[in-house]
Motif scaffolding. Structure first.
Motif, PDB file in Angstrom:
ATOM      1  N   THR A 139      -3.074   0.865  10.802  1.00 45.78           N
ATOM      2  CA  THR A 139      -3.565   1.076   9.634  1.00 45.78           C
ATOM      3  C   THR A 139      -4.500  -0.133   9.152  1.00 45.78           C
ATOM      4  OG1 THR A 139      -1.532   0.101   8.504  1.00 45.78           O
ATOM      5  CG2 THR A 139      -1.676   2.423   8.634  1.00 45.78           C
TER       6      THR A 139
ATOM      7  N   TRP B 144       2.478   2.662  11.004  1.00 44.92           N
ATOM      8  CA  TRP B 144       1.528   1.717   9.913  1.00 44.92           C
ATOM      9  C   TRP B 144       0.762   0.565  10.863  1.00 44.92           C
ATOM     10  CZ3 TRP B 144       1.820   4.586   6.160  1.00 44.92           C
ATOM     11  CH2 TRP B 144       3.144   5.125   5.907  1.00 44.92           C
TER      12      TRP B 144
ATOM     13  N   GLU C 267      -4.461  -1.901   7.036  1.00 41.00           N
ATOM     14  CA  GLU C 267      -3.682  -3.029   6.130  1.00 41.00           C
ATOM     15  C   GLU C 267      -3.043  -3.848   7.214  1.00 41.00           C
ATOM     16  OE1 GLU C 267      -3.919   0.132   5.151  1.00 41.00           O
ATOM     17  OE2 GLU C 267      -4.322  -0.145   3.061  1.00 41.00           O
TER      18      GLU C 267
ATOM     19  N   VAL D 212      -0.102   7.940   4.180  1.00 39.31           N
ATOM     20  CA  VAL D 212       1.064   8.686   3.366  1.00 39.31           C
ATOM     21  C   VAL D 212       0.459   9.876   2.725  1.00 39.31           C
ATOM     22  CG1 VAL D 212       2.303   8.416   1.243  1.00 39.31           C
ATOM     23  CG2 VAL D 212       1.723   6.402   2.568  1.00 39.31           C
ATOM     24  N   TYR D 213      -0.748  10.081   2.395  1.00 39.13           N
ATOM     25  CA  TYR D 213      -1.004  11.242   1.789  1.00 39.13           C
ATOM     26  C   TYR D 213      -1.319  12.520   2.824  1.00 39.13           C
ATOM     27  CZ  TYR D 213      -2.581   8.617  -2.182  1.00 39.13           C
ATOM     28  OH  TYR D 213      -2.553   7.799  -3.384  1.00 39.13           O
TER      29      TYR D 213
ATOM     30  N   ARG E 267      -2.741   4.168   2.718  1.00 31.89           N
ATOM     31  CA  ARG E 267      -2.444   5.360   1.793  1.00 31.89           C
ATOM     32  C   ARG E 267      -2.780   6.595   2.240  1.00 31.89           C
ATOM     33  NH1 ARG E 267      -6.765   3.120  -0.887  1.00 31.89           N
ATOM     34  NH2 ARG E 267      -7.929   5.038  -0.223  1.00 31.89           N
ATOM     35  N   GLU E 268      -3.847   6.822   2.912  1.00 39.07           N
ATOM     36  CA  GLU E 268      -4.131   7.855   3.648  1.00 39.07           C
ATOM     37  C   GLU E 268      -3.173   8.276   4.404  1.00 39.07           C
ATOM     38  OE1 GLU E 268      -8.222   8.162   5.517  1.00 39.07           O
ATOM     39  OE2 GLU E 268      -9.047   7.369   3.795  1.00 39.07           O
TER      40      GLU E 268
ATOM     41  N   ALA F 243       0.869  -1.205   0.044  1.00 41.58           N
ATOM     42  CA  ALA F 243       0.055   0.063  -0.035  1.00 41.58           C
ATOM     43  C   ALA F 243       0.797   1.246  -0.146  1.00 41.58           C
ATOM     44  CB  ALA F 243      -1.032   0.088   1.116  1.00 41.58           C
ATOM     45  N   VAL F 244       1.888   1.337   0.816  1.00 46.37           N
ATOM     46  CA  VAL F 244       2.747   2.546   0.804  1.00 46.37           C
ATOM     47  C   VAL F 244       3.516   2.527  -0.515  1.00 46.37           C
ATOM     48  CG1 VAL F 244       4.925   3.374   2.111  1.00 46.37           C
ATOM     49  CG2 VAL F 244       3.024   2.455   3.461  1.00 46.37           C
TER      50      VAL F 244
ATOM     51  N   ASN G 269       2.651   1.591  -3.423  1.00 47.12           N
ATOM     52  CA  ASN G 269       1.812   2.145  -4.393  1.00 47.12           C
ATOM     53  C   ASN G 269       1.080   3.611  -4.176  1.00 47.12           C
ATOM     54  OD1 ASN G 269       1.536  -0.324  -6.052  1.00 47.12           O
ATOM     55  ND2 ASN G 269       0.003  -1.146  -4.912  1.00 47.12           N
ATOM     56  N   ALA G 270       1.386   4.060  -2.861  1.00 46.51           N
ATOM     57  CA  ALA G 270       0.973   5.539  -2.668  1.00 46.51           C
ATOM     58  C   ALA G 270       2.159   6.307  -3.206  1.00 46.51           C
ATOM     59  CB  ALA G 270       0.623   5.548  -1.173  1.00 46.51           C
TER      60      ALA G 270
END
Lengths: 387, 387
Positions: free
Chosen positions: A263, A260, A265, A368-369, A365-366, A27-28, A30-31
């Motif tokens: 999270t 993480w 995931e 990371v953003y 992902r959120e 996920a990270v 891909n982000a």
């Protein structure tokens, strides 16, 4: 954002996510960050499967693998003929058995029904324990690295001791840089001399194995000591402001682990996740009671009993303490999930002081953003204040 | 550079320098920073003289005063009739006398020639000790604050516990803001509720009395908890990169103490200064052995004996441990300056983990300029990397 790290790793934003969970790594990555899978819990065959899964998810986006290589382990671990379970003294087995009774947990399946707290060497569990213990030796770690290098990994990271020359050579031949985690300036120099291409300077506030010097103090000293080798800052970094601070200290990126764990995931067991969400930054302790080396983790009855109880025999060296603790703590989590209150008191996990900031469950992902966006704001505020 | 702090304190650059030495306070204030004099070592009359000297040096430029106000002190300190020296148990006196013998230091002048390690209450030294001990009570601190408010101070800072309502009222009437040092989010909230106008969030890496949470982790949490009250970051800040990191975390300025100890102006005894210059960031410890509350200081035979020796009686509560330790440590420094090797082993001082960066003796003014210039570079690099 461009630093030598983003170039080296082929990423947009120098945010490295360490996790034992393949879903978080994917996920990270891909982000737009860089996931690193902690491999020590896996057999080579299992690691191969995990990395194949990640390969499918990330479709060429970059990620890495981390192994654990303590400078010193118990002598039994270096002897391939030794049965590691047998190197655990009776006093230690008895103490864990006492904790399991005192907190009403029940006995782990892999313990012999009539004996102490260990997996008998002739059983499958005993052989698995032997193999797990040897994964923190150079030979064991090389087995994991060889598997990793069959996949398109972009970083091999080595925690605790310097990477052995063999590991550096094989990674270099494969064109994969090697990163090394350090907690002192002296270790940073030693790791670079051993061939590390990237240094991860990790402050005492970090979760897991960690030293005594804070990130604020450690990072600039390591940056100066190993220049021009690029440095990632670790410990106390779980937000964009903290990432901006780390870059201000001279780092070229950050390495985050704890954030993480809560999270969506993450495979963190719900009972542990809920303790993490409720904890403040005062609720961690640096203790040898899970692995034999100082590692920051949530305070719990497990850390209190090992570190403070008069009947505690004290922790064993690595990897024996891991072999003793991990099956017991896995059983603790199962009992806690089934509603056992004593088990809930014992349950804990490796986490840094940033646990006090971890108050909600979000997709990786959120996270990371949110870090990227707060980072941009923090840099803008800094520029504005400085006119 | 402009923040609410620079407005509030009337300064150019939000760099606050805490020091027990008036020369450092004046030098930093005159260089564009903000000096804060630690007042706890002074009687009200002596403080008055020190502040008059500073007034002459700074000619209207702003500075402040800091007092020590623990939330809890030994009961004897609150009883004006009690002789504090008599509240020190024999075991503790004997342990210090044993250390003085073991390390070949000689007996402090204020100890009775035939008895234990203390100042007899009927002597001038005993009365001075009683008075010194009471300076860390609300009444004692108010005596110092009253003296300070007769001078053009621009800040009253209070360490350890929340400022008492009386102190906040008197400072407010005089138009002087009150700052409070904190090590947890909960304390920050309590200090603001008690009337603090500025919060100093101090990480565990700081010298002197300090908590467990690192600056990197503590500052953003405190900033969010007390907004819009401005926050100064303390702990691990001794360079421009570290100052930029602190501002990135959300602070509006920084509070530095350790870095001034090796300036030309500091009254640090040469033997202690040389130990500070040689020390690395691993050479500090958080211990109760000087004041009775956890305070970070240089590791030395003094900290080892109190914290690890089997015959150690353990530290007394504040202020008794201070009354016991300070005369002994003053004698230790004299003996060390005279060449005593045992005394040199015992000698130490409050200092943060940044001691590893303190490798040369410079004028305080140059330290300020170096911080300003590195700060500007760090912010420029951060903007550049972020495109």
């Amino acid at each position: 954002m461009r630093t030598r790290l983003t170039e080296l790793l082929g990423i947009e934003f120098p945010l490295v996510a360490f996790s034992h969970c393949r879903d978080v790594v994917a996920a990270v990555t891909n982000a737009g960050g860089f996931g690193v899978l902690g491999a020590v819990a896996y057999s080579p065959a299992r690691l191969d499967r995990e990395l194949s899964w990640i390969d499918e998810q990330v479709r060429g986006r970059p990620y890495g693998v981390d192994v654990l290589l303590p400078g010193r382990v118990d002598a039994a671990a270096a002897d391939p003929a030794a049965r590691l379970g047998e190197a655990i003294p009776d006093a230690h087995r008895d103490f864990v058995a006492h904790l399991m009774r005192k907190y009403d947990v029940g006995r782990p399946d892999i313990w012999p029904p009539d004996g102490g707290a260990w997996a008998p060497p002739t059983t499958a569990a005993g052989r698995a324990a032997d193999e797990a213990g040897r994964r923190v030796t150079a030979a064991g770690a090389m087995g994991l690295v060889d598997v990793a290098l069959k996949h398109p990994v972009r970083l091999i990271a080595s925690a605790l001791g310097p990477p052995p020359p063999e590991m550096v050579d094989r990674a270099r031949s494969a064109g994969v840089p090697v990163a090394a985690l350090v907690g002192t300036v002296e270790h940073a120099r030693r790791q670079v001399a051993a061939g590390a291409d990237v240094v991860v300077a990790q402050g005492t506030e970090a979760g897991g194995h960690t030293g005594e010097i804070s990130t604020m103090v450690l990072v600039p000293q390591v940056v100066d000591a190993v220049a021009p080798v690029p440095v990632l800052a670790a410990g106390g970094v779980a937000s964009g402001r903290q990432m901006a601070a780390a870059i201000a200290l001279g780092a070229e990126g950050v390495w985050c682990g704890s954030v993480w764990l809560t999270t969506e995931e993450a495979e963190t067991p719900p009972v542990v996740r809920d303790k993490l969400l409720a904890a403040t930054s005062l609720d961690t302790v640096r203790s040898r009671c899970r692995t034999g080396k100082p590692a920051r983790q949530l305070k719990s009855a497990w850390t209190e009993e090992w570190d403070e109880a008069t009947e505690s025999p004290g922790p064993l060296p690595m990897p024996l303490q891991m072999l003793l603790a991990e099956p017991a703590l896995a059983r603790v989590v199962r009992a806690a999930e089934a509603g056992g209150e004593g088990a809930r008191d014992l349950a804990n996990y490796f986490v840094g002081q940033v646990v006090g900031q971890m108050n909600q469950v979000r997709p990786a992902r959120e996270v990371v953003y949110a870090i990227v966006s707060e980072y941009v704001e923090a840099v803008a505020r800094l520029s504005r204040l400085s006119g």
